[in-house]
Write a protein that holds these residues in place. Structure first.
Motif, mmCIF file in Angstrom:
data_model
loop_
_atom_site.group_PDB
_atom_site.id
_atom_site.type_symbol
_atom_site.label_atom_id
_atom_site.label_comp_id
_atom_site.label_asym_id
_atom_site.label_seq_id
_atom_site.Cartn_x
_atom_site.Cartn_y
_atom_site.Cartn_z
ATOM 1 N N ALA A 1 20.574 -66.678 -58.809
ATOM 2 C CA ALA A 1 20.168 -65.296 -58.561
ATOM 3 C C ALA A 1 18.665 -65.168 -58.788
ATOM 4 N N VAL A 2 17.971 -64.603 -57.795
ATOM 5 C CA VAL A 2 16.520 -64.450 -57.902
ATOM 6 C C VAL A 2 16.133 -63.016 -57.553
ATOM 7 N N ILE A 3 14.972 -62.632 -58.047
ATOM 8 C CA ILE A 3 14.329 -61.392 -57.627
ATOM 9 C C ILE A 3 13.135 -61.787 -56.775
ATOM 10 N N ARG A 4 13.143 -61.288 -55.532
ATOM 11 C CA ARG A 4 12.066 -61.623 -54.594
ATOM 12 C C ARG A 4 11.501 -60.332 -54.016
ATOM 13 N N ASP A 5 10.222 -60.107 -54.267
ATOM 14 C CA ASP A 5 9.587 -58.882 -53.773
ATOM 15 C C ASP A 5 10.355 -57.641 -54.221
ATOM 16 N N GLY A 6 10.873 -57.704 -55.459
ATOM 17 C CA GLY A 6 11.555 -56.554 -56.030
ATOM 18 C C GLY A 6 13.004 -56.393 -55.613
ATOM 19 N N LYS A 7 13.511 -57.317 -54.790
ATOM 20 C CA LYS A 7 14.892 -57.222 -54.330
ATOM 21 C C LYS A 7 15.697 -58.414 -54.839
ATOM 22 N N GLY B 1 7.243 -67.831 -56.133
ATOM 23 C CA GLY B 1 7.153 -66.411 -56.442
ATOM 24 C C GLY B 1 8.476 -65.780 -56.813
ATOM 25 N N ASP B 2 9.574 -66.465 -56.503
ATOM 26 C CA ASP B 2 10.880 -65.954 -56.922
ATOM 27 C C ASP B 2 10.989 -65.960 -58.442
ATOM 28 N N GLU B 3 11.623 -64.918 -58.996
ATOM 29 C CA GLU B 3 11.986 -64.925 -60.409
ATOM 30 C C GLU B 3 13.449 -65.351 -60.518
ATOM 31 N N GLN C 1 6.665 -71.528 -67.906
ATOM 32 C CA GLN C 1 7.394 -71.894 -69.114
ATOM 33 C C GLN C 1 7.478 -70.756 -70.122
ATOM 34 N N ASN C 2 6.676 -69.728 -69.936
ATOM 35 C CA ASN C 2 6.679 -68.602 -70.869
ATOM 36 C C ASN C 2 7.074 -67.320 -70.139
ATOM 37 N N GLY C 3 7.935 -66.539 -70.769
ATOM 38 C CA GLY C 3 8.328 -65.274 -70.178
ATOM 39 C C GLY C 3 9.277 -65.457 -69.012
ATOM 40 N N LYS C 4 9.102 -64.650 -67.986
ATOM 41 C CA LYS C 4 9.972 -64.704 -66.822
ATOM 42 C C LYS C 4 9.879 -66.060 -66.127
ATOM 43 N N LYS C 5 11.000 -66.522 -65.589
ATOM 44 C CA LYS C 5 11.033 -67.827 -64.916
ATOM 45 C C LYS C 5 10.609 -67.651 -63.459
ATOM 46 N N ILE C 6 9.301 -67.610 -63.250
ATOM 47 C CA ILE C 6 8.737 -67.434 -61.917
ATOM 48 C C ILE C 6 8.483 -68.802 -61.303
ATOM 49 N N VAL C 7 8.976 -69.021 -60.093
ATOM 50 C CA VAL C 7 8.832 -70.304 -59.412
ATOM 51 C C VAL C 7 7.381 -70.480 -58.975
ATOM 52 N N THR C 8 6.773 -71.594 -59.371
ATOM 53 C CA THR C 8 5.382 -71.875 -59.022
ATOM 54 C C THR C 8 5.246 -72.974 -57.975
ATOM 55 N N MET C 9 6.293 -73.784 -57.802
ATOM 56 C CA MET C 9 6.252 -74.856 -56.812
ATOM 57 C C MET C 9 7.669 -75.247 -56.435
ATOM 58 N N VAL C 10 7.867 -75.520 -55.142
ATOM 59 C CA VAL C 10 9.157 -75.990 -54.639
ATOM 60 C C VAL C 10 8.940 -77.385 -54.078
ATOM 61 N N LEU C 11 9.663 -78.355 -54.625
ATOM 62 C CA LEU C 11 9.452 -79.755 -54.280
ATOM 63 C C LEU C 11 10.030 -80.076 -52.905
ATOM 64 N N ILE D 1 22.003 -68.270 -63.334
ATOM 65 C CA ILE D 1 22.698 -69.342 -62.611
ATOM 66 C C ILE D 1 24.188 -69.163 -62.874
ATOM 67 N N ASP D 2 24.925 -69.001 -61.780
ATOM 68 C CA ASP D 2 26.363 -68.720 -61.873
ATOM 69 C C ASP D 2 26.647 -67.548 -62.801
ATOM 70 N N GLY D 3 25.778 -66.554 -62.745
ATOM 71 C CA GLY D 3 25.984 -65.334 -63.512
ATOM 72 C C GLY D 3 25.471 -65.366 -64.927
ATOM 73 N N THR D 4 25.047 -66.519 -65.436
ATOM 74 C CA THR D 4 24.533 -66.624 -66.806
ATOM 75 C C THR D 4 23.015 -66.454 -66.795
ATOM 76 N N PRO D 5 22.499 -65.473 -67.549
ATOM 77 C CA PRO D 5 21.043 -65.269 -67.580
ATOM 78 C C PRO D 5 20.305 -66.536 -68.000
ATOM 79 N N VAL D 6 19.181 -66.777 -67.353
ATOM 80 C CA VAL D 6 18.404 -67.986 -67.612
ATOM 81 C C VAL D 6 17.517 -67.782 -68.833
ATOM 82 N N THR D 7 17.682 -68.685 -69.779
ATOM 83 C CA THR D 7 16.751 -68.751 -70.919
ATOM 84 C C THR D 7 16.055 -70.107 -70.896
#
Length: 599
Positions: free
Chosen positions: A555-561, A525-527, A502-512, A531-537
């Motif tokens: 759009a996610v960043i996974r392992d730096g990619k 672990g994905d950041e 909930q704070n800072g980068k939106k890092i996924v902690t659980m996938v339902l 979503i559809d090109g709009t930065p996530v706040t």
């Protein structure tokens, strides 16, 4: 005169038996420990163990690998260092022969002195911690025991650090010296944690037992209010079983900036609390819930116990399928006891009870892992959760509490409100702990339920204990004239089916499980960056601008990619039940309600 020889022979045999017993007692090894803190600032406990009266060729010293009440092999031997042994003032070999065993040759040796250090710097209710402010000795991780001598008594002499003035433990004093304690056997020693320092100690009498509360760390607690409310809870719980088996009982409370958890013991408990939590009503009630939970264990699990949980095997896992009774029912009673003690209201109780239902129903793992299996697998799953545990398992605390409520309502309904789960607990306690002096089997507790329910519970067990059937909550709550309704039933909010920081980068902690992220490949672990090109706040707000069924590009960043993932939004399936009274409740329903909620 004809009977003289048989009588004389019997007398001689009896005399020989008494002499032999006395001789055996005389040659039994004596075991003592001296505990000092010369390097307490570096978090070390120094232990000197003396074993005298040896008549054997070798001595094996062992360290438990786990502590009862916490079902995880913790390998306490990892904290031991610098172990040495001496006999007759000379060093003797004490090689380590397994992960938790040291071997000492003792031919011709009657007394061995073993010295070792224990590193103690893990904050929890089940592990030792020392610093300059206090020492907490979780005894199963501090004291070695001689193989084959678990039934032997021992004494513990504590040499306090500097200005430490007080020892709090359930172990008995020796000659009134609070710094010297004795234990009749190792099951008692390992079940009696020790707090030493300058803790704030206060006491009260409840249910005919002397209670001591040792508060470490300060806090905004009100002693008089705690005495009053803890007394009510203790007496409400004692009423369930009809007796309190202790002469004295000790609460050791560690108050820290953030704290929680508890661990039960035979005549004591260790509680973790936030030192400022007593100032709010929710925080105070949370603490009383912890008190109620761990204190109820002095009956349920410490005495009324699954058959494998004592005598303990301290070197291996002790498997049982009944932790849903030992822990789950205790979780159920922690709320019920506060209600019956008039510490909080029926409405508050119902909210907490329905909260347990919400917890179970919102966890996908409840549809994967049966309750009995959750108990059996505690050793490898409950204390080792990972990012997928929510999807694969269920807590025997949460679902056990729910099942306890269902069985309680079943019994009350079938007896017209005359009997309840209380009667089962008291019957099992009297029959197995006091009568048979052993633990119970799964089949025996099931028979106890059936005795008071007045019916076979094969179907109940097949569905809810050993199976994965959806629970018919309204059937059981209906016995008391209640039903549950889902406050979210009419919502149609879209979701990705993931949890993020909930704070800072939106890092996924659980996938339902079976949610959009699960199906379309979002990983823990994905950041999530857009979503559809709009930065996530604000992720929730962005999703609410869409509809269920919409396809979005995440759009996610996974392992730096960078990766672009097409995801189809689904309806958020989370439930939020609340209890409602049924209209026109019958006389029988009202009788059950009165019995359950003590109205």
């Amino acid at each position: 005169m004809k009977n003289f020889k048989p009588i004389a022979l019997a007398y001689l045999i009896l005399l020989f038996m008494k002499v032999s017993t006395a001789e055996a007692a005389a040659v039994s090894p004596k075991i003592s420990y001296k505990v000092t803190f010369p390097e307490v600032q570096a978090h070390y406990i120094d232990v000197e163990m003396t074993v005298s009266g040896l008549k054997q060729a070798s001595l094996e010293l062992k360290m438990p690998v786990w502590t009862p009440g916490s079902y995880l092999v913790r390998e306490f031997a990892k904290n031991i260092e610098s172990l040495t042994a001496t006999a007759n003032g000379k060093a003797i070999a004490a090689p380590k022969v397994s992960k938790n065993t040291w071997h000492i040759a003792t031919t011709g040796v009657s007394t061995v002195v073993v010295k070792y250090k224990v590193y103690a710097f893990e904050v929890s209710v089940r592990t030792s911690f020392v610093d300059v402010s206090h020492g907490f000795l979780s005894t199963s991780g501090v004291f070695l025991y001689p193989k084959g001598m678990l039934d032997q008594p021992s004494t513990v002499k504590i040499i306090p650090y500097k200005d430490w003035t007080t020892v709090s433990t359930s172990l008995e004093m020796v000659s009134g010296d609070q710094f010297t304690r004795t234990s009749p056997n190792y099951d008692i020693l390992f079940d009696s944690p020790i707090e030493v320092g300058t803790q704030d100690v206060f006491g009260f009498d409840a249910a005919g037992v002397k209670y001591e509360v040792a508060m470490y760390g300060g806090g905004n607690y009100d002693k008089e209010r705690l005495k009053k409310d803890m007394t009510k809870i203790i007496e409400a719980e004692t009423a369930v079983f009809g007796e309190n088996p202790n002469k004295h009982y000790t609460f050791i409370v560690h108050n820290r900036q953030r704290g929680g958890g508890g661990l039960e013991h035979l005549s004591s408990t260790v509680l973790g609390a936030g030192r400022e939590q007593y100032g709010s009503e929710s925080g105070y009630m949370g603490f009383l819930g912890l008190v109620a939970h761990e204190h109820f264990h002095l009956w349920n699990v410490k005495r009324l116990r699954p058959i494998v949980l004592g005598p303990f095997d301290y070197e291996n896992e002790n498997y049982t399928t009944n932790l849903w009774i030992a822990e789950g029912f205790t979780a159920y009673y922690q709320n019920l006891a506060r209600l019956h003690a008039d510490v909080y209201s029926a409405d508050a109780y119902l909210e907490d009870a329905i909260g347990d239902i919400n917890t179970v129903e919102n966890q996908p793992g409840s549809r994967i892992q049966p309750l009995a299996e959750a108990s059996f697998d505690a050793w490898i799953k409950a204390y080792r959760p990972n990012e997928n545990s929510y999807n694969t398992g269920i807590s025997y605390y949460d679902k056990g509490a729910v099942v306890g409520m269902l069985l309680d309502l079943e019994i009350m309904n079938n007896t017209g409100g005359k009997q309840s789960l209380d009667d089962v607990m008291k019957y099992m306690y009297q029959t197995y702990y006091k009568g048979k002096k052993r633990g119970y089997t799964d089949a025996e507790f099931k028979a106890g339920f059936e005795k008071f329910a007045g019916k076979k519970l094969d179907d109940f067990y097949a569905k809810y204990i050993n199976g994965l059937a959806a629970i018919d909550y309204n059937k059981y709550l209906g016995y008391a004239g209640y039903q549950i309704v889902d406050k979210l039933a009419d919502t149609n909010n879209p979701t990705l089916g993931v949890s993020v920081n909930q704070n800072g980068k939106k890092i996924v902690t659980m996938v339902l499980r079976d949610g959009p992220g699960w199906k379309d490949g979002i990983n823990v672990g994905d950041e999530i960056v857009s979503i559809d090109g709009t930065p996530v706040t604000d992720l929730a707000a962005m999703l609410n601008a869409h509809k269920v069924g919409d396809k979005v590009t995440v759009a996610v960043i996974r392992d730096g990619k960078p990766y672009s993932l097409p995801v189809t939004l689904q309806r958020n399936s989370r439930v939020q039940y609340k209890a409602e009274q049924l209209p026109n409740a019958t006389e029988k329903q009202l009788a059950v309600r009165k019995k359950w909620l003590k109205l």
